[in-house]
Design a protein around this motif. Structure first.
Motif, short mmCIF file in Angstrom:
data_model
loop_
_atom_site.label_atom_id
_atom_site.label_comp_id
_atom_site.label_asym_id
_atom_site.label_seq_id
_atom_site.Cartn_x
_atom_site.Cartn_y
_atom_site.Cartn_z
N LEU A 136 -3.17 -5.18 8.18
CA LEU A 136 -3.69 -4.51 6.99
C LEU A 136 -3.38 -3.01 7.00
CD1 LEU A 136 -7.14 -6.28 6.50
CD2 LEU A 136 -5.07 -6.51 5.11
N ASP A 137 -3.38 -2.42 8.18
CA ASP A 137 -3.03 -0.99 8.27
C ASP A 137 -1.56 -0.77 7.92
OD1 ASP A 137 -5.61 -0.36 9.04
OD2 ASP A 137 -5.15 -0.45 11.19
N LEU A 138 -0.70 -1.65 8.40
CA LEU A 138 0.72 -1.56 8.03
C LEU A 138 0.90 -1.72 6.53
CD1 LEU A 138 2.36 -3.68 10.87
CD2 LEU A 138 2.63 -1.23 10.51
N ASP A 139 0.18 -2.69 5.95
CA ASP A 139 0.25 -2.92 4.50
C ASP A 139 -0.20 -1.69 3.73
OD1 ASP A 139 1.05 -5.49 5.12
OD2 ASP A 139 -0.83 -6.43 4.47
N ASP A 140 -1.31 -1.09 4.16
CA ASP A 140 -1.84 0.11 3.49
C ASP A 140 -0.85 1.26 3.57
OD1 ASP A 140 -4.16 -1.24 2.85
OD2 ASP A 140 -5.37 -0.31 4.43
N ASP A 141 -0.24 1.45 4.74
CA ASP A 141 0.73 2.54 4.89
C ASP A 141 1.97 2.29 4.04
OD1 ASP A 141 -0.99 3.85 6.60
OD2 ASP A 141 -0.02 3.10 8.42
N ALA A 142 2.42 1.04 3.98
CA ALA A 142 3.58 0.71 3.15
C ALA A 142 3.27 0.96 1.68
CB ALA A 142 3.98 -0.75 3.37
N GLU A 143 2.08 0.57 1.24
CA GLU A 143 1.67 0.80 -0.15
C GLU A 143 1.60 2.30 -0.45
OE1 GLU A 143 1.11 -1.19 -2.71
OE2 GLU A 143 1.27 -3.11 -1.70
N ARG A 144 1.12 3.08 0.51
CA ARG A 144 1.03 4.53 0.30
C ARG A 144 2.42 5.14 0.18
NH1 ARG A 144 -1.36 8.16 -2.38
NH2 ARG A 144 -1.52 10.17 -1.38
N ILE A 145 3.35 4.69 1.00
CA ILE A 145 4.73 5.18 0.91
C ILE A 145 5.31 4.82 -0.45
CG2 ILE A 145 7.08 4.91 1.80
CD1 ILE A 145 5.77 4.55 4.61
N VAL A 146 5.09 3.59 -0.91
CA VAL A 146 5.58 3.15 -2.23
C VAL A 146 5.04 4.08 -3.31
CG1 VAL A 146 5.37 1.33 -3.98
CG2 VAL A 146 5.91 0.73 -1.61
N GLU A 147 3.73 4.32 -3.27
CA GLU A 147 3.09 5.18 -4.27
C GLU A 147 3.66 6.60 -4.25
OE1 GLU A 147 -1.24 7.27 -4.79
OE2 GLU A 147 -1.21 5.25 -3.97
N LEU A 148 3.79 7.17 -3.07
CA LEU A 148 4.27 8.55 -2.95
C LEU A 148 5.72 8.70 -3.38
CD1 LEU A 148 2.60 9.50 0.44
CD2 LEU A 148 2.04 10.46 -1.80
N VAL A 149 6.57 7.78 -2.94
CA VAL A 149 8.00 7.88 -3.27
C VAL A 149 8.22 7.65 -4.76
CG1 VAL A 149 10.30 6.95 -2.84
CG2 VAL A 149 8.73 7.31 -0.93
N ASN A 150 7.50 6.71 -5.36
CA ASN A 150 7.64 6.50 -6.80
C ASN A 150 7.15 7.72 -7.60
OD1 ASN A 150 8.99 4.03 -6.92
ND2 ASN A 150 7.09 2.90 -6.66
N ARG A 151 6.09 8.37 -7.12
CA ARG A 151 5.65 9.63 -7.77
C ARG A 151 6.74 10.69 -7.66
NH1 ARG A 151 0.01 11.28 -5.36
NH2 ARG A 151 0.66 13.33 -6.03
N LEU A 152 7.34 10.78 -6.52
CA LEU A 152 8.42 11.76 -6.29
C LEU A 152 9.59 11.49 -7.24
CD1 LEU A 152 9.24 14.13 -4.44
CD2 LEU A 152 10.22 12.43 -2.89
N ILE A 153 9.96 10.22 -7.39
CA ILE A 153 11.05 9.85 -8.29
C ILE A 153 10.71 10.26 -9.73
CG2 ILE A 153 12.23 7.88 -9.34
CD1 ILE A 153 11.95 6.49 -6.54
N LYS A 154 9.49 10.01 -10.17
CA LYS A 154 9.08 10.38 -11.52
C LYS A 154 9.10 11.88 -11.73
CE LYS A 154 6.33 6.30 -12.43
NZ LYS A 154 5.00 5.70 -12.47
N LEU A 155 8.64 12.62 -10.72
CA LEU A 155 8.61 14.08 -10.83
C LEU A 155 10.01 14.67 -10.95
CD1 LEU A 155 5.87 15.04 -8.22
CD2 LEU A 155 5.79 15.46 -10.68
N LEU A 156 10.95 14.07 -10.27
CA LEU A 156 12.32 14.60 -10.26
C LEU A 156 13.21 13.97 -11.33
CD1 LEU A 156 12.82 14.75 -6.41
CD2 LEU A 156 12.44 16.67 -7.96
N GLY A 157 12.68 12.94 -12.01
CA GLY A 157 13.49 12.22 -13.01
C GLY A 157 13.58 12.91 -14.32
#
Length: 107
Positions: free
Chosen positions: A86-107
């Motif tokens: 569950l910790d791995l899942d949570d960290d993976a979800e957090r990376i997904v959220e952060l990287v997608n936010r980064l993509i939107k900010l720079l898009g």
């Protein structure tokens, strides 16, 4: 670089430092932050991957061209065996959220 981008990058640096993964952060910088003309990451989604006889959720990056999707988190055998799923899942979800936010900010 604006403050939100700095915040996202610093949070990603903490996560990747914990996993001792220097490669994936470089990949994010190369395929998103440098605003490349060719291949670039356009979306990240969680995906189930078999690693060391365990099914774990990892952030999977999709590119704007025919480049194969890649994981944005490299895990060691010790990390997979000792960290709660569950910790791995949570960290993976957090990376997904952060990287997608980064993509939107720079898009």
């Amino acid at each position: 670089m604006n403050n939100e981008i700095k915040y996202i990058m610093s949070e990603l640096e903490v996560i990747y430092a914990f996993y001792q993964d220097k490669f994936s952060l470089k990949r994010i910088k190369a395929y998103i932050l440098s605003m490349p003309e060719g291949s670039k990451i356009v979306n990240v989604e969680p995906g189930q991957v078999s690693i060391y006889d365990h099914m774990v959720t990892l952030p999977i990056a999709d590119f704007n061209d025919t480049t194969d999707s890649v994981s944005l988190l490299q895990l060691s055998h010790t990390m997979v065996n000792n960290r709660q799923g569950l910790d791995l899942d949570d960290d993976a979800e957090r990376i997904v959220e952060l990287v997608n936010r980064l993509i939107k900010l720079l898009g």
